[in-house]
Design a protein around this motif. Sequence first.
Motif, PDB file in Angstrom:
ATOM      1  N   LEU A 115       5.886   9.168   4.332  1.00  0.00           N
ATOM      2  CA  LEU A 115       5.031   8.503   3.366  1.00  0.00           C
ATOM      3  C   LEU A 115       5.307   8.513   2.691  1.00  0.00           C
ATOM      4  CD1 LEU A 115       3.108   5.858   4.361  1.00  0.00           C
ATOM      5  CD2 LEU A 115       1.067   7.799   4.474  1.00  0.00           C
ATOM      6  N   LEU A 121      14.257   3.692   9.824  1.00  0.00           N
ATOM      7  CA  LEU A 121      13.593   2.944   9.473  1.00  0.00           C
ATOM      8  C   LEU A 121      12.776   2.685   7.981  1.00  0.00           C
ATOM      9  CD1 LEU A 121      13.353   2.169  13.040  1.00  0.00           C
ATOM     10  CD2 LEU A 121      14.420   0.495  11.805  1.00  0.00           C
ATOM     11  N   GLN A 154      -2.425  -5.230   6.409  1.00  0.00           N
ATOM     12  CA  GLN A 154      -2.582  -4.580   7.415  1.00  0.00           C
ATOM     13  C   GLN A 154      -1.197  -4.281   7.933  1.00  0.00           C
ATOM     14  OE1 GLN A 154      -6.104  -5.947   8.839  1.00  0.00           O
ATOM     15  NE2 GLN A 154      -7.198  -4.987   8.149  1.00  0.00           N
ATOM     16  N   LYS A 155      -0.486  -4.929   7.365  1.00  0.00           N
ATOM     17  CA  LYS A 155       0.211  -5.231   8.417  1.00  0.00           C
ATOM     18  C   LYS A 155       2.027  -4.526   8.037  1.00  0.00           C
ATOM     19  CE  LYS A 155       3.473  -9.495  10.189  1.00  0.00           C
ATOM     20  NZ  LYS A 155       3.527 -10.565   9.987  1.00  0.00           N
ATOM     21  N   LEU A 156       2.332  -3.669   8.826  1.00  0.00           N
ATOM     22  CA  LEU A 156       3.737  -3.342   8.245  1.00  0.00           C
ATOM     23  C   LEU A 156       5.150  -4.214   8.755  1.00  0.00           C
ATOM     24  CD1 LEU A 156       4.302  -0.211   7.729  1.00  0.00           C
ATOM     25  CD2 LEU A 156       4.472   0.487  10.479  1.00  0.00           C
ATOM     26  N   TYR A 186       0.449  -1.318   0.043  1.00  0.00           N
ATOM     27  CA  TYR A 186      -0.092   0.141  -0.176  1.00  0.00           C
ATOM     28  C   TYR A 186       1.098   1.531  -0.302  1.00  0.00           C
ATOM     29  CZ  TYR A 186      -4.664  -2.288   0.844  1.00  0.00           C
ATOM     30  OH  TYR A 186      -5.439  -3.288   0.365  1.00  0.00           O
ATOM     31  N   ASN A 187       2.189   1.295   0.728  1.00  0.00           N
ATOM     32  CA  ASN A 187       2.599   2.555   0.709  1.00  0.00           C
ATOM     33  C   ASN A 187       4.171   2.024   2.041  1.00  0.00           C
ATOM     34  OD1 ASN A 187       2.328   2.435   3.777  1.00  0.00           O
ATOM     35  ND2 ASN A 187       0.515   3.459   3.681  1.00  0.00           N
ATOM     36  N   SER A 239       7.428   9.458  12.429  1.00  0.00           N
ATOM     37  CA  SER A 239       7.226   8.738  10.953  1.00  0.00           C
ATOM     38  C   SER A 239       8.013  10.449  10.278  1.00  0.00           C
ATOM     39  CB  SER A 239       5.817   9.096  10.566  1.00  0.00           C
ATOM     40  OG  SER A 239       5.592   8.964   9.592  1.00  0.00           O
ATOM     41  N   PHE A 281       9.743  -3.852   9.143  1.00  0.00           N
ATOM     42  CA  PHE A 281      10.454  -3.424   8.660  1.00  0.00           C
ATOM     43  C   PHE A 281      12.129  -3.794   8.128  1.00  0.00           C
ATOM     44  CE2 PHE A 281       8.944   0.688  11.749  1.00  0.00           C
ATOM     45  CZ  PHE A 281       7.829   0.368  11.730  1.00  0.00           C
ATOM     46  N   GLY A 282      12.422  -3.042   8.137  1.00  0.00           N
ATOM     47  CA  GLY A 282      13.562  -3.484   8.462  1.00  0.00           C
ATOM     48  C   GLY A 282      14.591  -3.240   8.944  1.00  0.00           C
ATOM     49  N   GLN A 306       7.322   3.810   4.612  1.00  0.00           N
ATOM     50  CA  GLN A 306       7.451   4.585   5.460  1.00  0.00           C
ATOM     51  C   GLN A 306       8.237   4.891   5.879  1.00  0.00           C
ATOM     52  OE1 GLN A 306       3.404   4.140   7.972  1.00  0.00           O
ATOM     53  NE2 GLN A 306       4.119   6.057   8.519  1.00  0.00           N
ATOM     54  N   PHE A 334      11.035   5.839   9.079  1.00  0.00           N
ATOM     55  CA  PHE A 334      10.994   6.846  10.494  1.00  0.00           C
ATOM     56  C   PHE A 334      12.523   6.633  11.511  1.00  0.00           C
ATOM     57  CE2 PHE A 334       6.311   5.531  11.586  1.00  0.00           C
ATOM     58  CZ  PHE A 334       6.081   4.281  10.994  1.00  0.00           C
ATOM     59  N   GLN A 367       4.026  -0.845   4.105  1.00  0.00           N
ATOM     60  CA  GLN A 367       2.672  -1.696   4.160  1.00  0.00           C
ATOM     61  C   GLN A 367       2.145  -2.320   3.919  1.00  0.00           C
ATOM     62  OE1 GLN A 367       0.785   0.325   6.981  1.00  0.00           O
ATOM     63  NE2 GLN A 367      -0.203  -1.946   7.202  1.00  0.00           N
ATOM     64  N   GLN A 394       3.456   6.931  -0.727  1.00  0.00           N
ATOM     65  CA  GLN A 394       1.775   5.738  -1.499  1.00  0.00           C
ATOM     66  C   GLN A 394       2.035   5.064  -2.346  1.00  0.00           C
ATOM     67  OE1 GLN A 394      -0.691   5.133   0.554  1.00  0.00           O
ATOM     68  NE2 GLN A 394      -0.584   7.350   1.446  1.00  0.00           N
TER      69      GLN A 394
END
Lengths: 110, 114
Positions: A49, A89, A96-98, A31-32, A46, A100-101, A34, A36, A93, A51
């Motif tokens: 972001l 970081l 619904q799950k994010l 979805y996108n 954040s 991370f690296g 981010q 951080f 997305q 998209q």
Amino acid sequence: KQEVTQIPAALSVPEGENLVLNCSFTDSAIYNLQWFRQDPGKGLTSLLLIQSSQREQTSGRLNASLDKSSGRSTLYIAASQPGDSATYLCAVQGAQKLVFGQGTRLTINP
Amino acid sequence: SAVISQKPSRDICQRGTSLTIQCQVDSQVTMMFWYRQQPGQSLTLIATANQGSEATYESGFVIDKFPISRPNLTFSTLTVSNMSPEDSSIYLCSVLLAGLHEQYFGPGTRLTVT
């Protein structure tokens, strides 16, 4: 399963330099993305972001790009300052799950 | 955006005890999550806190160890049960805002188990 990789793991540069942090991901169905910032022992802030339909986003001295087809994103920091020292970081997305690296630990030397 | 607070900000606990972490959001949100960040590691999703129903746990995390409550759309708790030193981590609450699918994070709770 989505996997996110950040390179380099750590980076140390003198103040004033421009720098690029890299992020790659294996599944382009996102979805996108981010970016951080995390200061030691603190939560996440954040920064940007992007998209999935966008190519880049800018905020002040920060510019993030996204190439979904190749599974890559970069975070460009212009005119770095000691206050930019932190761990950065990248997270993608999914439904619904994010995910991370592992982060890039950045040190800006005065 | 969303403003998220967590209590406590840090704690030192003895092995075998339990700690409940609170997460409060300044607006009603549908999706709330709990993450763990072990020392020197990135964030790992523990579970999605569902309002009015049981939380959805990720692989490797179970309800008996990490019970979660979500009584309304602005509040959630995570309990770390029967703690061991391996549970020493930062625990973070986050929310997902509809529309942009942007996630915001609380300041985290730093837990040390001795």
